[in-house]
Design an enzyme around this catalytic site. Structure first.
Site, mmCIF file in Angstrom:
data_model
loop_
_atom_site.group_PDB
_atom_site.id
_atom_site.type_symbol
_atom_site.label_atom_id
_atom_site.label_comp_id
_atom_site.label_asym_id
_atom_site.label_seq_id
_atom_site.Cartn_x
_atom_site.Cartn_y
_atom_site.Cartn_z
ATOM 1 C CB CYS A 79 -1.103 0.284 1.000
ATOM 2 S SG CYS A 79 -2.578 0.935 0.738
ATOM 3 C CG HIS A 172 -2.693 -3.437 4.188
ATOM 4 N ND1 HIS A 172 -1.777 -2.484 5.016
ATOM 5 C CD2 HIS A 172 -3.809 -2.154 3.429
ATOM 6 C CE1 HIS A 172 -1.981 -1.157 4.039
ATOM 7 N NE2 HIS A 172 -3.431 -0.792 4.337
ATOM 8 C CD GLU A 174 0.175 -5.310 6.053
ATOM 9 O OE1 GLU A 174 0.198 -5.906 4.988
ATOM 10 O OE2 GLU A 174 -0.559 -3.737 6.688
#
Ligand code: GLN
Length: 196
Positions: A79, A172, A174
């Site tokens: 991002c 994302h 994560e």
């Protein structure tokens, strides 16, 4: 032992560390140039790209990172991190590493769909689609000839790409329990290391 760094100036670096730890990969938060020593690769997290770009300059990380990227050091931007990696940005972006041959448009999904989630096929990660979380996400507006597009939205918009040792995702990984993208980056970093 492979150590992967996570740029920890701003943004969601802790979430990246947690995923790497779940994969039993050694990690290090990077805030100053000496913390780059001995790393196999570096993750640039999501956050606010203009803030991170400014902090990269004040912390004197920008020049060493540009040099490492040019030498084939593995870097993955998620991002805001993708914006930091890109060679070309729309007028609202502050250029940072200018390492990856992609053009990126910030906040490309407009206000109504500021944030959304989508199951995106990523053949390099296997058959199961990847649940991708987009938060005020940029898009990859154009790519150079050596860039491989790893994932597209259903309308064809590219949202993940690779250029050798450089990886970029508009979303994302994560923020989901799926560790496949992190595993993929660790392998890219290990291979780059053994060939350099
Ligand atoms: N919109 C942010 C930027 O342009 C990126 C958002 C994110 O990293 N989730 O910097």
């Amino acid at each position: 032992m492979t150590t992967i760094g996570v740029l920890a100036l701003q943004g969601d670096f802790r979430e990246h560390r947690e995923v790497l730890e779940r994969l039993d990969v050694c990690t290090r938060e990077v805030r100053v140039p000496r913390e780059l020593e001995g790393l196999a690769g570096l993750i640039l997290p999501g956050g606010e790209s203009t803030t991170i770009a400014k902090l990269m300059r004040t912390s004197r990380l920008l020049e060493p990172l540009r040099a490492l990227a040019a030498r084939g050091f593995a870097i993955w931007g998620t991002c805001a991190g993708m914006i930091l990696l890109a060679k070309r940005l729309d007028a609202t972006g502050i250029p940072a590493l200018e390492a990856m041959d992609i053009g990126v448009q910030r906040n490309a999904f407009g206000r109504q769909v500021d944030s959304f989630e989508a199951d995106v096929p990523i053949p390099n990660l296997g058959e199961l689609p990847f649940h991708a979380v987009f938060i005020r996400a940029p898009i990859i507006a154009e790519v150079g000839p050596k860039v491989e597009i790893l994932a597209r939205l259903a309308d064809g918009t590219p949202v993940a790409a690779r250029e050798g040792h450089l990886l970029a995702t508009a979303f994302h990984p994560e923020l989901t329990p799926d560790t496949r993208f992190h595993q993929f980056f660790v392998e890219v970093a290990r291979n780059t290391l053994s060939h350099s």
